[in-house]
Write an enzyme that holds these catalytic residues in place. Sequence first.
Site, mmCIF file in Angstrom:
data_model
loop_
_atom_site.group_PDB
_atom_site.id
_atom_site.type_symbol
_atom_site.label_atom_id
_atom_site.label_comp_id
_atom_site.label_asym_id
_atom_site.label_seq_id
_atom_site.Cartn_x
_atom_site.Cartn_y
_atom_site.Cartn_z
ATOM 1 N N ASN A 12 0.858 -1.179 0.000
ATOM 2 C CA ASN A 12 0.000 0.000 0.000
ATOM 3 C C ASN A 12 0.898 1.235 0.000
ATOM 4 O O ASN A 12 1.545 1.525 1.009
ATOM 5 C CB ASN A 12 -0.903 -0.008 1.235
ATOM 6 C CG ASN A 12 -1.812 1.201 1.314
ATOM 7 O OD1 ASN A 12 -1.699 2.133 0.514
ATOM 8 N ND2 ASN A 12 -2.717 1.192 2.276
ATOM 9 N N GLY A 16 0.945 4.648 6.387
ATOM 10 C CA GLY A 16 1.866 5.314 7.296
ATOM 11 C C GLY A 16 2.436 6.575 6.683
ATOM 12 O O GLY A 16 1.737 7.424 6.159
ATOM 13 N N ASP A 71 -2.609 -2.659 9.268
ATOM 14 C CA ASP A 71 -3.443 -3.823 9.548
ATOM 15 C C ASP A 71 -4.549 -3.995 8.511
ATOM 16 O O ASP A 71 -4.954 -5.117 8.200
ATOM 17 C CB ASP A 71 -4.053 -3.710 10.945
ATOM 18 C CG ASP A 71 -3.014 -3.913 12.045
ATOM 19 O OD1 ASP A 71 -2.011 -4.593 11.787
ATOM 20 O OD2 ASP A 71 -3.199 -3.382 13.157
ATOM 21 N N ILE A 74 -3.027 -5.765 5.481
ATOM 22 C CA ILE A 74 -2.776 -7.175 5.823
ATOM 23 C C ILE A 74 -4.092 -7.935 5.852
ATOM 24 O O ILE A 74 -4.184 -9.070 5.357
ATOM 25 C CB ILE A 74 -2.054 -7.276 7.177
ATOM 26 C CG1 ILE A 74 -0.697 -6.565 7.108
ATOM 27 C CG2 ILE A 74 -1.849 -8.737 7.571
ATOM 28 C CD1 ILE A 74 -0.066 -6.322 8.461
ATOM 29 N N GLU A 281 -11.566 -1.642 10.405
ATOM 30 C CA GLU A 281 -12.410 -1.233 9.283
ATOM 31 C C GLU A 281 -13.837 -1.724 9.509
ATOM 32 O O GLU A 281 -14.063 -2.726 10.196
ATOM 33 C CB GLU A 281 -11.871 -1.788 7.960
ATOM 34 C CG GLU A 281 -10.428 -1.402 7.647
ATOM 35 C CD GLU A 281 -10.246 0.081 7.368
ATOM 36 O OE1 GLU A 281 -11.241 0.734 6.979
ATOM 37 O OE2 GLU A 281 -9.121 0.584 7.544
#
Length: 343
Positions: A12, A16, A71, A74, A281
């Site tokens: 992605n 971050g 996360d 992932i 999410e």
Amino acid sequence: MKKQKKARLIYNPTSGQEIIKKNVADVLTIIEGLGYETSAFQTSAKANSARDEARRVAEAGFDLVIAAGGDGTINEVVSGIAPLKKRPKMAIIPTGTTNDFARALKIPRGNPIKAAQLIGKNQTIRMDIGKARQDSYFINIAAAGSLTELTYSVPSQLKTMFGYLAYLAKGVELLPRVKNVPVKISHDNGVFEGKVSMIFAAITNSVGGFEMIAPDAKLDDGQFTLILVKTANLFEIVHLLRLVIDGGKHITDRRIEYIKTSKITIEPESDSRMMINLDGEYGGDAPITLENLKNHITFFANRDLISDDAYGISEDEPIIEEIAQKFAHEVEGLEEKSGGIPK
């Protein structure tokens, strides 16, 4: 001639501080040095971009899929692999905000080079994975309740700029609005009916950056740690958070239900909407059933730094199982060539 192993990096670029974008070439070089033929895929704004690519390469026979991001990324990659009968090994390069999953596996955070080099230690864990619906999975936590709404409320730009501080700021803002709601929760040991302000179904011990919310969680025992918070009082919640920080002492508090279970059904007992949060999410609304898929995906991890209490399967067992599967496959091949085993 021995077939060369293949690895796919799914990253992605906006995760971050966008650090992975600067390190893709170096990461691929490291993985190639470990004997893999490597390639990379940059996720896009298209829905399920990472999930669809993970499923594609898994079905194409790739041996290793590396998820680089937070996360959420992932989770998407796992969701692409989890439904398949034959699943490749996974590695992660954590570059997100909280990186709870990386904390649990003791993988260096915010350092793609060190995270990639960890694969070379060849230490793995056969991790449990949570299944929420037909195509919904989670690697770390399923949650519901007032405070879980903060993950929807923090703009992605603030997450990128300020990381976990953005969550903390929003959490402080939401605390006064925490309320109890009536629920019915079925689990392996019975049924809970009552009012709760928060529900957590954790796979690892790390939730929202706190590593003692589920202090005795095992990564591979097929059990969720179900935590029900039975108070909406602001001061009592702050007290519970202090107990979490003070060595996980909250688990015996009267305002907490702390349960080990392989399956959970959450049913609201009011007209209020209850949103389910999967790894940070939105994952649909309750009612919902959560199922623990024991030892479902093999992840590279830094086992040297993980407490022995955090897992129950020895490092040799995946190797033994791999040999057994290979043997069974070869026997099937012999049967096909010979027309079956003589009786």
